[in-house]
Design an enzyme around this catalytic site. Sequence first.
Site, mmCIF file in Angstrom:
data_model
loop_
_atom_site.group_PDB
_atom_site.id
_atom_site.type_symbol
_atom_site.label_atom_id
_atom_site.label_comp_id
_atom_site.label_asym_id
_atom_site.label_seq_id
_atom_site.Cartn_x
_atom_site.Cartn_y
_atom_site.Cartn_z
ATOM 1 N N LYS A 1 3.403 4.333 18.166
ATOM 2 C CA LYS A 1 3.531 5.707 17.656
ATOM 3 C C LYS A 1 3.818 6.681 18.794
ATOM 4 O O LYS A 1 4.619 7.601 18.649
ATOM 5 C CB LYS A 1 2.251 6.102 16.922
ATOM 6 C CG LYS A 1 1.992 5.256 15.666
ATOM 7 C CD LYS A 1 0.598 5.525 15.139
ATOM 8 C CE LYS A 1 0.254 4.626 13.946
ATOM 9 N NZ LYS A 1 -1.190 4.636 13.666
ATOM 10 N N GLY B 1 -12.609 -2.185 5.545
ATOM 11 C CA GLY B 1 -11.163 -2.306 5.401
ATOM 12 C C GLY B 1 -10.384 -1.419 6.366
ATOM 13 O O GLY B 1 -9.179 -1.263 6.244
ATOM 14 N N GLU C 1 -8.295 -4.804 10.543
ATOM 15 C CA GLU C 1 -7.822 -6.057 9.969
ATOM 16 C C GLU C 1 -8.629 -7.229 10.503
ATOM 17 O O GLU C 1 -9.380 -7.084 11.477
ATOM 18 C CB GLU C 1 -6.334 -6.216 10.299
ATOM 19 C CG GLU C 1 -5.510 -5.121 9.639
ATOM 20 C CD GLU C 1 -4.040 -5.177 10.008
ATOM 21 O OE1 GLU C 1 -3.496 -6.281 10.094
ATOM 22 O OE2 GLU C 1 -3.450 -4.093 10.193
ATOM 23 N N THR D 1 0.820 -1.210 0.000
ATOM 24 C CA THR D 1 0.000 0.000 0.000
ATOM 25 C C THR D 1 0.858 1.266 0.000
ATOM 26 O O THR D 1 0.717 2.125 -0.873
ATOM 27 C CB THR D 1 -0.922 0.010 1.235
ATOM 28 O OG1 THR D 1 -1.671 -1.211 1.226
ATOM 29 C CG2 THR D 1 -1.876 1.174 1.204
ATOM 30 N N VAL D 2 1.749 1.382 0.966
ATOM 31 C CA VAL D 2 2.548 2.616 1.077
ATOM 32 C C VAL D 2 3.534 2.720 -0.084
ATOM 33 O O VAL D 2 3.723 3.794 -0.664
ATOM 34 C CB VAL D 2 3.280 2.682 2.437
ATOM 35 C CG1 VAL D 2 4.150 3.932 2.518
ATOM 36 C CG2 VAL D 2 2.269 2.674 3.572
ATOM 37 N N VAL E 1 13.811 19.951 -5.139
ATOM 38 C CA VAL E 1 15.025 19.324 -4.599
ATOM 39 C C VAL E 1 16.275 19.891 -5.272
ATOM 40 O O VAL E 1 17.318 20.016 -4.644
ATOM 41 C CB VAL E 1 14.950 17.792 -4.808
ATOM 42 C CG1 VAL E 1 16.272 17.133 -4.432
ATOM 43 C CG2 VAL E 1 13.817 17.201 -3.990
ATOM 44 N N ILE F 1 0.128 13.366 8.247
ATOM 45 C CA ILE F 1 0.215 14.562 9.091
ATOM 46 C C ILE F 1 1.669 14.869 9.405
ATOM 47 O O ILE F 1 2.361 14.032 9.967
ATOM 48 C CB ILE F 1 -0.530 14.381 10.427
ATOM 49 C CG1 ILE F 1 -1.967 13.934 10.190
ATOM 50 C CG2 ILE F 1 -0.483 15.657 11.245
ATOM 51 C CD1 ILE F 1 -2.715 13.643 11.485
ATOM 52 N N GLY G 1 -3.065 5.189 4.959
ATOM 53 C CA GLY G 1 -3.510 5.090 3.573
ATOM 54 C C GLY G 1 -2.373 5.291 2.605
ATOM 55 O O GLY G 1 -1.360 5.913 2.913
ATOM 56 N N GLU H 1 9.000 10.230 8.976
ATOM 57 C CA GLU H 1 7.763 11.010 9.135
ATOM 58 C C GLU H 1 6.521 10.142 8.918
ATOM 59 O O GLU H 1 5.497 10.311 9.590
ATOM 60 C CB GLU H 1 7.780 12.178 8.131
ATOM 61 C CG GLU H 1 6.615 13.136 8.195
ATOM 62 C CD GLU H 1 6.569 13.964 9.464
ATOM 63 O OE1 GLU H 1 7.390 14.870 9.624
ATOM 64 O OE2 GLU H 1 5.703 13.690 10.326
#
Lengths: 429, 429
Positions: B206, B188, B191, B14-15, B34, B137, B303, B130
């Site tokens: 976290k 979804g 899990e 996903t990421v 950059v 966020i 997400g 991050e």
Amino acid sequence: MHSPVKIALLGLGTVGRGVYRILTDNAENIAHKVGAPLIIARILVRDPHKDRGLEVDRSLLTGDFSAILEDPDIAIIVEVMGGIHPALDYALAALERGKSLVTANKDMIALHGRELFAAAEASGADLLFEGSVAGGIPIIRPLKQCLAANRIQEIMGIINGTTNFMLTRMTLEGADFHQVLQEAQARGYAEADPSADIEGLDAARKLAILASIAFNSRITINDVYVEGISRITARDIAYAGELNYVIKLLGIARETPEGIEVRVHPTMVPKSHPLAAVNDVFNAIFVRGDAVGETMFYGRGAGEMPTGSAVAADVMDAARNILHKVPGIVGCTCYEQKPVKPMGRLESMYYLRLQVADRPGVLASIAYAFGDKEVSLASVLQKHTDGEKAEIVLVTHRVREQNLQDALRLVERLSAVNEISNCIRVEGN
Amino acid sequence: MHSPVKIALLGLGTVGRGVYRILTDNAENIAHKVGAPLIIARILVRDPHKDRGLEVDRSLLTGDFSAILEDPDIAIIVEVMGGIHPALDYALAALERGKSLVTANKDMIALHGRELFAAAEASGADLLFEGSVAGGIPIIRPLKQCLAANRIQEIMGIINGTTNFMLTRMTLEGADFHQVLQEAQARGYAEADPSADIEGLDAARKLAILASIAFNSRITINDVYVEGISRITARDIAYAGELNYVIKLLGIARETPEGIEVRVHPTMVPKSHPLAAVNDVFNAIFVRGDAVGETMFYGRGAGEMPTGSAVAADVMDAARNILHKVPGIVGCTCYEQKPVKPMGRLESMYYLRLQVADRPGVLASIAYAFGDKEVSLASVLQKHTDGEKAEIVLVTHRVREQNLQDALRLVERLSAVNEISNCIRVEGN
């Protein structure tokens, strides 16, 4: 630990005192994080003998800017005097000497950002200005770095604490504009001449800065459409509440295929919108990016310590960059030139409040005028009928601003219409 | 423009897909910001033949990590495979080779932050994460840089989207826990085995990361007191509403003279608190600093695209640092060693719900037991009396956790008390 980095403050007013206190009180932690102690070596003040309500080593105070400029040991200049003159001359002179500049001066950045950045780039110095927008709320660096991988689509911000305090009081207490203005002045939230705040100019300067960074294209204060809150009445606030909205003074900037929208005006936002709950002197900036989606940054938009916090963090970054020999590593990001969209091409919903004669057929003639300009109405409420006069509240569907303005010209010419009392844009649906 | 900076992705879940899309779709803007194009040169996947719902150049896919590690042109490794093994081995190997590492792996950072930072420091590489907390966020860089001049006093965060979605549904619909868990799974958001989310472990990881940065002292997952939301009932939610609170799963970290408080548990917060309005899968982190005062950071906590946004921004910073030859310029900030405060020494208000026999004298005996342990009561509500059994809802004043627990041991031994149904901490007043 490296050897100390020397700093000069220009100004010791509200923000300058905050910066002084933070760099002094948190000196040890700051040195750990930067890798070197930060030393305030000079403070430029107009009157070195004035009492400033602050324990400060008087030998640091000087009235002579050139002594600061000529001191090769001073690597960072912190401009917290405000205003354009002489702040701009000092800032440019510092940057031209290759000294890094930290400022909280929104007027100077909004009006002279281009030449300041050119000077910074030419000498390879840092130009940092986190404190210039929304006080202590981190927003410049998040836009320039944390959200840098996004195409920013929209910014909506409550970026003026004075007007947010006033609108909050009007909403919670049903008070009218003049009453809350007096309260804001009594509490020191509004100045004796409050026009820069209540007419939206302060917010417009901040929005110009935010929009320039968000859209990578220089937006100046002259590009920003500005409308203040002085026409907002207790009645508008009450009707907004009935319609499930609150009224906020928002700075809105959006990228559209027709150019960048950039505007400050009173806005009705749904009570469920994250900005609706931002009250009193708090600020918040809502940012939408193509990848990150909706984000919001919330906090105190002004004051000695919050703004001091932002300035001190910039000083730390500037010092770190100097120690690593990379000042200017994140420079100006206005590498594009995008057009600004004319206000007439804006698409929005509108709230309208009209005074009309209370007789049959009036509503039909008004609806006809709107229809003639392709303005369709989402809701119509008849209010305060007394047999002779009536108040009508309309909310339009999404329409072009130009069509709305054309329709209003037709409506105000109708014999049954006594007054168009207000017109407020509706956003955030 | 510099010559391109080459990147390898480890993982294309996903990421990983989000990072790929962002670096590809926004490539031109990213290169401008950059100062060099960023090129995805290699993608490590387990099965190069699997369909990934993504247009990707298959020649980039490889199953061989050593080919990535040995490629001197690859300067940045983006670890988005998740889990500890083999992610940790790969991350350490990359850092030891002096490649900058970007990761969104909260488990790995929370458990192995110390050794990862040691490896980064030894080779002078960047270690950026991050994306590991609160998805898109911006919070790690704001804490490390924008708020760096502050002594952070408190962090209160909604940092798990699954449980926030569930509690929001329970609050808005009066639904019970199992009903909303099914809904979350159907959508979804949860899990098949939802325990890491609902038992608070995800939030605890976290929080350990956030607290380490905020207080400059390494906090590990084992330091965090954890309680999940599985005991929260529709009835607790309803009583919270009557008392003008909402129930949120919060991660709370605070610096106190007795050490650092660090805990994840269901918490009643006043409806007027900024966190109370953060609903559904949104996350928000409330930060209080000595200078900045109250700030809050709000957005999507997970997400593909939000987390991808954070990871891609870190990649941009890592690339910029490589171009300017300053990787590691902002390194580990855990330069202190502070004790963690034992939970028994916490001071808080508490909501309690008890099932008791409905007969005279019961309330007096309960009040006596609390008084015996110096727990004073702010409010007592008797609910659902049926002549035989009654439900009692109590809210205490601010008391020591140990005293409260001691009092509860006395109360549960009272013959008139059938059950202590729940005990929820009350914060944010």
